[in-house]
Write a protein that holds these residues in place. Structure first.
Motif, mmCIF file in Angstrom:
data_model
loop_
_atom_site.group_PDB
_atom_site.id
_atom_site.type_symbol
_atom_site.label_atom_id
_atom_site.label_comp_id
_atom_site.label_asym_id
_atom_site.label_seq_id
_atom_site.Cartn_x
_atom_site.Cartn_y
_atom_site.Cartn_z
ATOM 1 N N VAL A 1 -1.471 -18.259 -11.418
ATOM 2 C CA VAL A 1 -2.364 -17.253 -10.823
ATOM 3 C C VAL A 1 -3.172 -17.931 -9.719
ATOM 4 O O VAL A 1 -3.950 -18.855 -9.974
ATOM 5 C CB VAL A 1 -3.300 -16.625 -11.863
ATOM 6 N N ASP A 2 -2.962 -17.477 -8.479
ATOM 7 C CA ASP A 2 -3.698 -17.965 -7.316
ATOM 8 C C ASP A 2 -4.491 -16.864 -6.627
ATOM 9 O O ASP A 2 -5.373 -17.163 -5.816
ATOM 10 C CB ASP A 2 -2.740 -18.590 -6.298
ATOM 11 N N SER A 3 -4.167 -15.619 -6.900
ATOM 12 C CA SER A 3 -4.924 -14.501 -6.333
ATOM 13 C C SER A 3 -4.701 -13.262 -7.192
ATOM 14 O O SER A 3 -3.701 -13.173 -7.928
ATOM 15 C CB SER A 3 -4.505 -14.201 -4.886
ATOM 16 N N VAL A 4 -5.649 -12.325 -7.113
ATOM 17 C CA VAL A 4 -5.521 -11.063 -7.845
ATOM 18 C C VAL A 4 -5.913 -9.906 -6.935
ATOM 19 O O VAL A 4 -6.669 -10.068 -5.975
ATOM 20 C CB VAL A 4 -6.388 -11.048 -9.127
ATOM 21 N N ARG A 5 -5.368 -8.734 -7.264
ATOM 22 C CA ARG A 5 -5.685 -7.508 -6.545
ATOM 23 C C ARG A 5 -6.127 -6.437 -7.533
ATOM 24 O O ARG A 5 -5.516 -6.286 -8.598
ATOM 25 C CB ARG A 5 -4.465 -7.004 -5.757
ATOM 26 N N LEU A 6 -7.161 -5.678 -7.164
ATOM 27 C CA LEU A 6 -7.700 -4.614 -8.005
ATOM 28 C C LEU A 6 -7.843 -3.353 -7.173
ATOM 29 O O LEU A 6 -8.429 -3.381 -6.090
ATOM 30 C CB LEU A 6 -9.074 -5.029 -8.553
ATOM 31 N N GLY A 7 -7.322 -2.236 -7.662
ATOM 32 C CA GLY A 7 -7.384 -0.961 -6.959
ATOM 33 C C GLY A 7 -6.098 -0.191 -7.158
ATOM 34 O O GLY A 7 -5.465 -0.294 -8.209
ATOM 35 N N ALA A 8 -5.710 0.587 -6.158
ATOM 36 C CA ALA A 8 -4.397 1.232 -6.143
ATOM 37 C C ALA A 8 -3.465 0.239 -5.462
ATOM 38 O O ALA A 8 -3.255 0.277 -4.253
ATOM 39 C CB ALA A 8 -4.452 2.556 -5.398
ATOM 40 N N VAL A 9 -2.929 -0.688 -6.240
ATOM 41 C CA VAL A 9 -2.308 -1.899 -5.693
ATOM 42 C C VAL A 9 -0.918 -1.645 -5.130
ATOM 43 O O VAL A 9 -0.528 -2.253 -4.128
ATOM 44 C CB VAL A 9 -2.261 -2.993 -6.781
ATOM 45 N N GLY A 10 -0.160 -0.750 -5.726
ATOM 46 C CA GLY A 10 1.179 -0.497 -5.212
ATOM 47 C C GLY A 10 1.941 0.502 -6.057
ATOM 48 O O GLY A 10 1.602 0.758 -7.215
ATOM 49 N N GLY A 11 2.972 1.090 -5.448
ATOM 50 C CA GLY A 11 3.817 2.038 -6.160
ATOM 51 C C GLY A 11 3.238 3.425 -6.274
ATOM 52 O O GLY A 11 3.595 4.175 -7.200
ATOM 53 N N ILE A 12 2.365 3.816 -5.334
ATOM 54 C CA ILE A 12 1.716 5.128 -5.415
ATOM 55 C C ILE A 12 2.704 6.212 -4.993
ATOM 56 O O ILE A 12 3.239 6.188 -3.891
ATOM 57 C CB ILE A 12 0.456 5.186 -4.529
ATOM 58 N N ASP A 13 2.938 7.168 -5.876
ATOM 59 C CA ASP A 13 3.876 8.258 -5.602
ATOM 60 C C ASP A 13 3.238 9.335 -4.744
ATOM 61 O O ASP A 13 2.005 9.473 -4.676
ATOM 62 C CB ASP A 13 4.359 8.876 -6.922
ATOM 63 N N THR A 14 4.080 10.147 -4.105
ATOM 64 C CA THR A 14 3.570 11.210 -3.232
ATOM 65 C C THR A 14 2.839 12.297 -4.015
ATOM 66 O O THR A 14 2.035 13.029 -3.435
ATOM 67 C CB THR A 14 4.721 11.845 -2.443
ATOM 68 N N ALA A 15 3.099 12.394 -5.320
ATOM 69 C CA ALA A 15 2.408 13.395 -6.150
ATOM 70 C C ALA A 15 1.130 12.852 -6.778
ATOM 71 O O ALA A 15 0.465 13.563 -7.530
ATOM 72 C CB ALA A 15 3.344 13.902 -7.245
ATOM 73 N N THR A 16 0.779 11.609 -6.475
ATOM 74 C CA THR A 16 -0.428 10.989 -7.026
ATOM 75 C C THR A 16 -1.554 11.109 -6.008
ATOM 76 O O THR A 16 -1.522 10.474 -4.961
ATOM 77 C CB THR A 16 -0.172 9.513 -7.362
ATOM 78 N N ARG A 17 -2.542 11.908 -6.344
ATOM 79 C CA ARG A 17 -3.653 12.149 -5.427
ATOM 80 C C ARG A 17 -4.951 12.347 -6.218
ATOM 81 O O ARG A 17 -4.938 12.863 -7.335
ATOM 82 C CB ARG A 17 -3.399 13.393 -4.562
ATOM 83 N N GLY A 18 -6.055 11.943 -5.623
ATOM 84 C CA GLY A 18 -7.353 12.106 -6.267
ATOM 85 C C GLY A 18 -8.176 10.837 -6.156
ATOM 86 O O GLY A 18 -7.968 10.012 -5.255
ATOM 87 N N THR A 19 -9.114 10.666 -7.087
ATOM 88 C CA THR A 19 -10.086 9.574 -7.026
ATOM 89 C C THR A 19 -10.242 8.933 -8.391
ATOM 90 O O THR A 19 -10.275 9.627 -9.407
ATOM 91 C CB THR A 19 -11.457 10.117 -6.577
#
Length: 235
Positions: A199-217
Motif C-alpha cells: 500500500v503506497d496510496s489510497v483513494r476515497l470517494g466514487a473511485v471507479g466503475g460508476i454506472d450510467t444508472a448510478t446518480r445522487g449524493t
C-alpha cells in the motif's frame, strides 16, 4: 479461501459511535474534513466541485465530504502517506444518503494501491433488490481475488474498517483481509497469496466503475489509517 464464521450478515448502524478506548498503533493519516476543504489530502479529483466539503455531509464535527454523482466520472481524494506498507488499516464513516443505483450495479468507494497502481484491496458499494450492500476484496498474486460476502447497510451512517495484510513471503499464502461494519468484524479471509502487494496510496470517494444508472449524493467523514492494527470508532 472462504470467510471465517462471522456475525449477522445484515449489519446496521443504530447508535452514536463510542470513543476508541486505546491509542491507535502505527497511525498514518487522519482527516475529519473540519478544515472546510480537501487540502489535508495529497490530491483530489473533484470534477468541478462534485466532490466537496460541506456541513450537511458531517457526522461529527463541522464538515464532512460530499460526493455528487451526476455523471460517470470518478471523484475521489488521494492520500500518499503510506509507503510500501505490508499491513494497513483504513477506517471511514459512510452514508449512502440518496444515491440511486440499478439492481446489481456496483462501484468502488475505497481503493488501496501500490506504487504501480496495482490494487492491494478495495471496498465496493452495490444495490441489490432494493438494499445497499458493501463488500471488500483483495487480489491474489496468482490471479483472482478473495471477496467477502456482500453485507446489507441502511440509508444511514456506518463505520467501515478494513484491515489488510500482505503474505510474508512467496508461497507463504498467509495474507489476510478483515472487514468490519459498525465496529463488528463481519468477514475475515486468511491464506491469501498476495506477498507482492503493498500500500503506497489510497483513494476515497466514487473511485471507479460508476454506472450510467448510478446518480445522487453520498457522504464520507472521519477517515483514519494506520500501518496495521485495529483503529476503531472515532471519538
Amino acid at each position: 479461501p472462504s470467510p471465517l464464521p462471522s456475525a449477522t450478515p445484515t449489519p446496521t448502524a443504530t447508535s452514536t459511535p463510542t470513543p476508541s478506548p486505546t491509542p491507535i498503533p502505527g497511525s498514518l493519516f487522519f482527516d475529519g474534513f473540519d478544515t472546510g476543504d480537501l487540502t489535508a489530502w495529497s490530491s483530489a479529483q473533484t470534477d468541478s466541485g462534485d466532490l466537496s466539503v460541506l456541513a450537511e455531509a458531517a457526522l461529527g464535527g463541522t464538515f464532512g465530504m460530499r460526493a455528487v454523482l451526476d455523471d460517470s466520472r470518478a471523484i475521489y481524494v488521494v492520500d500518499t502517506t503510506p509507503s510500501g506498507e505490508t499491513a494497513y488499516a483504513a477506517r471511514f464513516y459512510f452514508d449512502p444518503n440518496d444515491i440511486v443505483m440499478a439492481n446489481g450495479n456496483a462501484h468502488v468507494i475505497f481503493k488501496a494501491m501500490d506504487a504501480t497502481s496495482r490494487t492491494a484491496f478495495q471496498v465496493e458499494l452495490r444495490s441489490f433488490q432494493g438494499d445497499y450492500q458493501l463488500r471488500a476484496n483483495a487480489p491474489w498474486d496468482s490471479g483472482g481475488a478473495y471477496n467477502t460476502p456482500w453485507f446489507r447497510i441502511r440509508d444511514d451512517w456506518h463505520l467501515i474498517e478494513v484491515l489488510w495484510q500482505a503474505a510474508s513471503a512467496d508461497g507463504a499464502s498467509d495474507g489476510q483481509l478483515i472487514l468490519s461494519i459498525d465496529d463488528e468484524a463481519v468477514a475475515s479471509g486468511v491464506g491469501i497469496d498476495n506477498d507482492t502487494r503493498r500500500v503506497d496510496s489510497v483513494r476515497l470517494g466514487a473511485v471507479g466503475g460508476i454506472d450510467t444508472a448510478t446518480r445522487g449524493t453520498y457522504f464520507f467523514d472521519a477517515f483514519g489509517s494506520a500501518a496495521g492494527g485495529y483503529i476503531g470508532p472515532d471519538p
